[in-house]
Design an enzyme around this catalytic site. Structure first.
Site, PDB file in Angstrom:
ATOM      1  N   ASN A 185       0.804  -1.228   0.000  1.00  0.00           N
ATOM      2  CA  ASN A 185       0.000   0.000   0.000  1.00  0.00           C
ATOM      3  C   ASN A 185       0.831   1.270   0.000  1.00  0.00           C
ATOM      4  OD1 ASN A 185       0.794  -0.618   2.625  1.00  0.00           O
ATOM      5  ND2 ASN A 185      -1.021   0.284   3.555  1.00  0.00           N
ATOM      6  N   ARG A 193      11.447   4.246   5.003  1.00  0.00           N
ATOM      7  CA  ARG A 193      11.316   4.466   6.453  1.00  0.00           C
ATOM      8  C   ARG A 193      12.171   3.468   7.229  1.00  0.00           C
ATOM      9  NH1 ARG A 193       5.373   5.110   8.725  1.00  0.00           N
ATOM     10  NH2 ARG A 193       5.278   2.833   8.641  1.00  0.00           N
ATOM     11  N   LYS A 208      12.531  -7.489   0.762  1.00  0.00           N
ATOM     12  CA  LYS A 208      11.567  -8.294   0.018  1.00  0.00           C
ATOM     13  C   LYS A 208      10.292  -7.479  -0.117  1.00  0.00           C
ATOM     14  CE  LYS A 208       8.219 -10.931   0.687  1.00  0.00           C
ATOM     15  NZ  LYS A 208       7.461 -10.620  -0.551  1.00  0.00           N
ATOM     16  N   GLU A 211       4.545  -8.750  -3.440  1.00  0.00           N
ATOM     17  CA  GLU A 211       4.495  -9.303  -4.795  1.00  0.00           C
ATOM     18  C   GLU A 211       3.672  -8.429  -5.744  1.00  0.00           C
ATOM     19  OE1 GLU A 211       1.319 -11.406  -2.307  1.00  0.00           O
ATOM     20  OE2 GLU A 211       3.431 -10.846  -2.066  1.00  0.00           O
ATOM     21  N   GLU A 286       5.250  -3.418  12.406  1.00  0.00           N
ATOM     22  CA  GLU A 286       4.065  -2.555  12.359  1.00  0.00           C
ATOM     23  C   GLU A 286       2.979  -3.397  11.716  1.00  0.00           C
ATOM     24  OE1 GLU A 286       1.371  -0.472  10.107  1.00  0.00           O
ATOM     25  OE2 GLU A 286       3.251   0.328   9.290  1.00  0.00           O
ATOM     26  N   CYS A 320      -2.766   1.500   6.837  1.00  0.00           N
ATOM     27  CA  CYS A 320      -2.820   0.826   8.136  1.00  0.00           C
ATOM     28  C   CYS A 320      -3.387   1.734   9.217  1.00  0.00           C
ATOM     29  CB  CYS A 320      -1.431   0.343   8.532  1.00  0.00           C
ATOM     30  SG  CYS A 320      -0.169   1.612   8.387  1.00  0.00           S
ATOM     31  N   GLU A 493       9.060   3.394  14.252  1.00  0.00           N
ATOM     32  CA  GLU A 493       9.749   3.826  13.032  1.00  0.00           C
ATOM     33  C   GLU A 493       9.651   5.338  12.916  1.00  0.00           C
ATOM     34  OE1 GLU A 493       9.524   0.043  10.068  1.00  0.00           O
ATOM     35  OE2 GLU A 493       7.779   1.374  10.024  1.00  0.00           O
TER      36      GLU A 493
END
Length: 515
Positions: A185, A193, A208, A211, A286, A320, A493
């Site tokens: 997203n 970050r 990673k 996808e 997170e 989120c 973060e």
């Protein structure tokens, strides 16, 4: 019938798509016009572009059309990336903080220089409107700028000793190789970050990406090369949904990896925690949210409506920290509902993210749309009333939806929607609202609107979340700590605290001193 073509024009990749048989808002000609240098499709390991044995498609979520085929990395490529990062760590940690700072700043400058092309990639693979994608790139770059400055502010301590013949020093040192696992997203900002803090501390990373959105991560890798980040410091291993479990497990269990940073669902976070436990790795996560949005009788209704619009409908509700559970006090409930419905009519427009008038793009895939359909159907079956929207359109497009007469035991109040759905519960007292808001196993963000200063302090302190927006629906910023409590994760973060996640404190006792 749909048609897609890709060609080069003066060093730029042009992906042209002509659509037939889709809704009127998509019966147009779209093109992805970005620098060929930034449209990378191979893995990036030890400063080299590496092809895997197979590829997987990246799709435009608005149309279902293929944008590109990307190398489908497996455990071999992931292991190569970890080995490269471990090798590079022993050199990178010995760079001075100033040297690391300068390189991060160059990376920041390059992102700003290519901001529009990077935003086009986000819109193409994630679906969000271009205006939001540009905003994400500004946000993304800001983390590299911030941590380029924080790199030079990693301070240890000299502590007063209990004996005269010794000195006590507390040193801060990088933890080592960090596995960075990110969601779709915010395909750029969620990387910078984490990576900005890691590299500033002296760590090296293996990323990673999700996808659905690997192109943004690979474009960042290209710019890292141009910035002069040494080989092996920043590695990217894209992979398909099918290979993700095996690659994720390796990145969480390999003994050369010292740290895991993950943003994603609580369910996936628990799996990764179990993997990390075997070698007792440092972990920051997170995870999922289910943010309450409370409007008290003392609120400015117009400001509450504006806050609800930005908090809920940014990225079509796919963030989120999006508000999910709307609680409105009985005294202003009807006025709030009327004004919110009018605002939705006036301000929201569905369409492809590349259209300048679009405010609401598609959901990331059909699974996401089906989840929202199910929540709406469940609510209506139990007595909720559809005030606006309520329908699924072609593909993964969902109408922005407003529900009234919602009860707390409905599915939309029990699980995160991750879509453009506003379910509104009417409440009577402050205590009732807080009980509903806190009756969740997760606690990432929460919002409320009030002009009563005593109430503001009471509610802010009692809300069980890691971040609170008071009379504000948009709270994310580089300078502030980002993270949740309960099952919304661990660690923070951004802010001055973000770099601590990548540092160990070493106690050094220097004895035998003659004084």
């Amino acid at each position: 019938m749909n048609r897609t073509s890709l060609y080069l024009s003066r060093g730029r990749c042009i992906l042209r798509q002509v659509f037939f048989g889709l809704p009127s808002m998509l019966q147009r000609h779209y093109s992805l016009d970005v620098s060929a240098q930034l449209l990378r499709t191979q893995a990036f390991i030890e400063g080299r572009w590496v092809s895997a044995a197979s590829t997987f498609p990246v799709l435009d979520p608005a149309t279902g059309e293929e944008i590109a085929k990307v190398s489908d990395c497996g455990t071999k490529e992931a292991q190569d990336a970890v080995n490269a990062a471990y090798k590079a760590f022993h050199l990178w940690k010995n760079h001075t903080a100033k040297e690391r700072s300068i390189l991060l700043r160059k990376w920041f400058d390059l992102i700003n220089q290519h901001k529009e092309d990077l935003a086009k990639l986000i819109t193409a693979e994630c679906g969000k409107p271009m205006k939001e994608s540009i905003g994400e790139m500004t946000y993304s770059a800001s983390f590299l700028e911030w941590f380029s400055e924080e790199a030079r502010r990693v301070y240890g301590d000299i502590v007063a000793p209990p004996a005269k013949d010794r000195k006590i020093l507390l040193l801060k040192q990088p933890v080592g190789v960090a596995s960075i696992i990110t969601p779709w997203n915010f395909p750029s900002a969620m990387i910078t970050r984490k990576v900005g803090a890691a590299l500033a501390a002296g760590c090296t990373v293996v990323v990673k990406p999700a996808e659905d959105t690997p192109l943004s991560a690979l474009a960042l890798a290209e710019l890292s090369v141009q910035a002069g980040i040494p080989p092996g410091v920043f590695n990217v291993v894209p992979c398909s949904r099918e290979k993700t479990p095996a690659v994720g497990e390796l990145l969480c269990t390999d003994p050369l990896v010292a740290k895991i940073s993950f943003t994603g669902s609580t369910a996936t976070g628990k799996i990764l925690l179990r993997h990390a436990a075997g070698t007792v790795k440092r972990v920051s996560m997170e995870l999922g949210g289910h943010a309450p949005f409370i409007v008290f009788d003392s609120a400015d209704v117009d400001k509450a409506v504006a806050g609800a619009m930005v908090s809920k409908f940014r990225n079509s509700g796919q963030t989120c920290v999006c508000s999910n559970r709307f609680l409105v006090q009985s005294g202003i409930h009807d006025a709030f509902m009327e004004k919110l419905a009018k605002a939705m009519d006036a301000e929201l427009k569905l369409g492809h993210g590349s259209e300048p008038t679009t405010t609401q793009g598609p959901l990331i895939n059909t699974r996401a749309a089906e989840k929202l359909e199910n929540q709406i159907a469940d609510a209506v079956a139990q007595g909720a009333v559809i005030v606006r929207g309520g329908k699924r359109l072609e593909g993964s497009f969902m109408q922005p939806t407003l529900l009234s007469s919602v009860k707390t035991d409905m599915l939309c109040m029990q699980e995160e929607s991750f879509g453009p759905l506003i379910p509104v519960v009417k409440f009577n007292t402050e205590q009732e609202a807080l009980a509903i808001a806190n009756a969740s196993p997760v606690g990432l963000a929460g919002y409320f609107y009030s002009r009563d200063i005593s109430q503001i302090w009471r509610v802010a302190e009692q809300m069980e979340v890691g971040m609170v927006g008071v009379n504000e629906g948009l709270i994310s910023t580089t300078e502030a700590s980002f993270g949740g409590i309960k099952q919304s994760g661990m660690g923070r973060e951004g802010s001055k605290y973000g770099i601590d996640e990548y540092l160990e404190i070493k106690y050094m006792c220097l004895g035998g001193l003659s004084l």
